[in-house]
Design an enzyme around this catalytic site. Sequence first.
Site, PDB file in Angstrom:
ATOM      1  N   CYS A 112     -87.551  61.358 -27.164  1.00  0.00           N
ATOM      2  CA  CYS A 112     -87.647  62.344 -28.104  1.00  0.00           C
ATOM      3  C   CYS A 112     -86.673  62.270 -29.162  1.00  0.00           C
ATOM      4  CB  CYS A 112     -87.662  63.493 -27.655  1.00  0.00           C
ATOM      5  SG  CYS A 112     -88.989  64.233 -26.529  1.00  0.00           S
ATOM      6  N   HIS A 259     -87.269  68.220 -33.672  1.00  0.00           N
ATOM      7  CA  HIS A 259     -88.249  67.609 -32.712  1.00  0.00           C
ATOM      8  C   HIS A 259     -89.417  68.741 -31.983  1.00  0.00           C
ATOM      9  CE1 HIS A 259     -90.207  65.313 -29.427  1.00  0.00           C
ATOM     10  NE2 HIS A 259     -89.618  66.100 -28.365  1.00  0.00           N
ATOM     11  N   ASN A 289     -96.502  67.219 -28.515  1.00  0.00           N
ATOM     12  CA  ASN A 289     -95.331  66.636 -28.498  1.00  0.00           C
ATOM     13  C   ASN A 289     -95.683  65.161 -28.739  1.00  0.00           C
ATOM     14  OD1 ASN A 289     -92.958  65.475 -27.730  1.00  0.00           O
ATOM     15  ND2 ASN A 289     -92.486  66.422 -26.215  1.00  0.00           N
TER      16      ASN A 289
HETATM   17  N1  COA Z   1    -101.618  75.993 -17.129  1.00  0.00           N
HETATM   18  C1  COA Z   1    -101.359  76.694 -16.311  1.00  0.00           C
HETATM   19  N2  COA Z   1    -100.493  77.200 -15.649  1.00  0.00           N
HETATM   20  C2  COA Z   1     -99.377  76.440 -15.352  1.00  0.00           C
HETATM   21  C3  COA Z   1     -99.297  75.121 -16.344  1.00  0.00           C
HETATM   22  C4  COA Z   1    -100.393  74.976 -17.079  1.00  0.00           C
HETATM   23  N3  COA Z   1    -100.479  73.951 -17.844  1.00  0.00           N
HETATM   24  N4  COA Z   1     -98.461  74.597 -15.999  1.00  0.00           N
HETATM   25  C5  COA Z   1     -97.526  75.268 -15.384  1.00  0.00           C
HETATM   26  N5  COA Z   1     -98.272  76.361 -15.020  1.00  0.00           N
HETATM   27  C6  COA Z   1     -97.937  77.298 -13.772  1.00  0.00           C
HETATM   28  C7  COA Z   1     -97.022  76.808 -12.727  1.00  0.00           C
HETATM   29  O1  COA Z   1     -97.555  76.542 -11.786  1.00  0.00           O
HETATM   30  C8  COA Z   1     -96.218  78.317 -12.463  1.00  0.00           C
HETATM   31  O2  COA Z   1     -97.011  79.117 -11.523  1.00  0.00           O
HETATM   32  P1  COA Z   1     -96.582  80.042 -10.321  1.00  0.00           P
HETATM   33  O3  COA Z   1     -95.698  81.054 -11.112  1.00  0.00           O
HETATM   34  O4  COA Z   1     -97.539  80.498  -9.726  1.00  0.00           O
HETATM   35  O5  COA Z   1     -95.643  79.128  -9.551  1.00  0.00           O
HETATM   36  C9  COA Z   1     -96.138  79.263 -13.791  1.00  0.00           C
HETATM   37  O6  COA Z   1     -97.206  78.493 -14.711  1.00  0.00           O
HETATM   38  C10 COA Z   1     -94.862  78.943 -14.394  1.00  0.00           C
HETATM   39  O7  COA Z   1     -94.402  77.705 -14.273  1.00  0.00           O
HETATM   40  P2  COA Z   1     -93.180  77.131 -15.149  1.00  0.00           P
HETATM   41  O8  COA Z   1     -93.037  75.591 -14.980  1.00  0.00           O
HETATM   42  O9  COA Z   1     -91.936  77.887 -14.461  1.00  0.00           O
HETATM   43  O10 COA Z   1     -93.344  77.520 -16.524  1.00  0.00           O
HETATM   44  P3  COA Z   1     -92.430  77.658 -17.855  1.00  0.00           P
HETATM   45  O11 COA Z   1     -92.451  78.951 -18.235  1.00  0.00           O
HETATM   46  O12 COA Z   1     -91.199  77.072 -17.631  1.00  0.00           O
HETATM   47  O13 COA Z   1     -93.398  76.648 -18.900  1.00  0.00           O
HETATM   48  C11 COA Z   1     -93.123  74.578 -19.752  1.00  0.00           C
HETATM   49  C12 COA Z   1     -93.628  75.276 -18.647  1.00  0.00           C
HETATM   50  C13 COA Z   1     -93.311  73.147 -19.368  1.00  0.00           C
HETATM   51  C14 COA Z   1     -94.140  74.951 -20.833  1.00  0.00           C
HETATM   52  C15 COA Z   1     -91.592  74.887 -20.257  1.00  0.00           C
HETATM   53  O14 COA Z   1     -91.000  74.773 -19.213  1.00  0.00           O
HETATM   54  C16 COA Z   1     -91.318  73.889 -21.358  1.00  0.00           C
HETATM   55  O15 COA Z   1     -91.666  73.560 -22.200  1.00  0.00           O
HETATM   56  N6  COA Z   1     -90.086  73.297 -21.051  1.00  0.00           N
HETATM   57  C17 COA Z   1     -89.673  72.087 -22.043  1.00  0.00           C
HETATM   58  C18 COA Z   1     -90.197  70.954 -21.801  1.00  0.00           C
HETATM   59  C19 COA Z   1     -89.905  69.907 -22.711  1.00  0.00           C
HETATM   60  O16 COA Z   1     -89.778  70.436 -23.896  1.00  0.00           O
HETATM   61  N7  COA Z   1     -90.322  68.677 -22.471  1.00  0.00           N
HETATM   62  C20 COA Z   1     -90.240  67.634 -23.523  1.00  0.00           C
HETATM   63  C21 COA Z   1     -88.926  67.067 -23.332  1.00  0.00           C
HETATM   64  S1  COA Z   1     -88.118  67.037 -24.979  1.00  0.00           S
END
Ligand code: COA
Length: 332
Positions: A112, A259, A289
Amino acid sequence: MKSYIKGMGTYVPDRIVTNDDLAKRFDTSDEWIRQRTGIEERRYAEEGIGTSDLAKEAAVRAAADAGIEIEQIDFIILGTLSPDHHFPGTACYLQPKLELAGVPCLDIRQQCTGWVYGMTLADSLIKTGPYQNILLVGSEVHSHALHFDDAGRDVTVIFGDGAGAAIVSPAPEGSERGVLAHALHADGRHADRLCYRLFDISRIPLADAEYLESVENAWPYMEGRHVFKEAVVRMPEVVREVLASTGHTIDDIDLLVPHQANLRINEYVVSSLGIAPEKVINNIQRFGNTTAASIPIALDEARRNGQVSQGDLVCLVAFGAGFTWGAVTLRL
Ligand code: COA
C-alpha cells in the site's frame, strides 16, 4: 532541480461488484462492510486480465495527459502486491506491452505504500540521472487471489482492482511545481501480520502439501485490528514529519491524499491531524482498497473533479504491509 507530475492516468475494470454481490458468495452484509470500512463497491478484472494489463491502460492515459509519446518514457517503476508472476517483475511484462524494449524496469514491493516509495525513487532518479519521463504506476488485480469463503471474508471485502499512473519529469525551470519532501519508514517486525505466504519458496518446498493446505498460507493473511491500530498512529505521525522538514503546517495543505485502506482509518487520521474534511479525498466507497494504485487513482480523480489545482500543496500519505509507511509533499 525538482521533479514534478507532468500527467496522470487511471484505469479501472468495468465490472462493478457491490457488497450485496459478495453477500451472495459468503456470510457478510452490505451493512457490515459499509459500517466497518465505508466501502460500497469495487471493480474486478475479468479472468485472463492481469496487473500489467491494467497498468498499460493507466500508462497510456498518463502519457496522453502529459502530452508525451509513449516512446519518450525512459524509466518504468511499477508498484504492486499482485504481480503477474512470482518472477520476473511485472514491470518487465508491462514494458513490451508499451513497446519500450531497452527501457529500465523496476518493481517495488512496498504494497500500500508502493506509490509513495515510488514517487520518492522517481524524484531521486530525476535529480541524479538522465531521465526525462519516468512512468510510475501502481497496479493491482487482487480479485483473482481472494478467498471467497467465510474464512477469508475480512480480507476479501476490502480489496478491489485498478491502476493509476503518473509521468514524473524534471520541473520546468523557475516553476514552483514539484516534489518538496519525502519521509519513508518500515518496521519489519510486523511483516507476518499482513502477508501472503503462498510463494514461501525460499523457506518451504513448494510441493509441501500440508503447508499449502493451511488456510493461513494459501490465502492472504491479515490481523485487521492490529493493522488498523498502527495505521491511525503512523499516518498522522509521518504527515507531521514530512511537513516539518520544509517548515509547512497542516493548514498549508490544500489536499491530503491518504491511501484508501478503510474509510474509518482515514476519518481517524483527519481528526487526529485536525485538517478540514473537504481538503481530503476519499474514493474507497467506489473502488475498495486498490493497494499501490489507490493514491494515484485518488489524486487523479481530485485533479479531474477540480478538488485540487496546479500549484496547490498536496500531501500523499500511505501505510501498508511490511509494515511500511511514508508521505510525500509536492506542489501539483
Ligand atoms: N462480514 C461480516 N462479518 C465479518 C466480516 C465480514 N466481511 N469480517 C469479519 N467479520 C466478523 C468476524 O468474524 C468477527 O466476528 P465474531 O465477533 O463473531 O468473532 C467480527 O466480524 C469482528 O471481527 P474483527 O476482525 O474484529 O472486525 P474489525 O472491527 O477489526 O473489522 C476490518 C475488520 C478488516 C474491517 C478492520 O480490522 C480493518 O479494516 N483493519 C485494517 C485493515 C487494512 O487496512 N488492511 C489493508 C492494509 S493497508
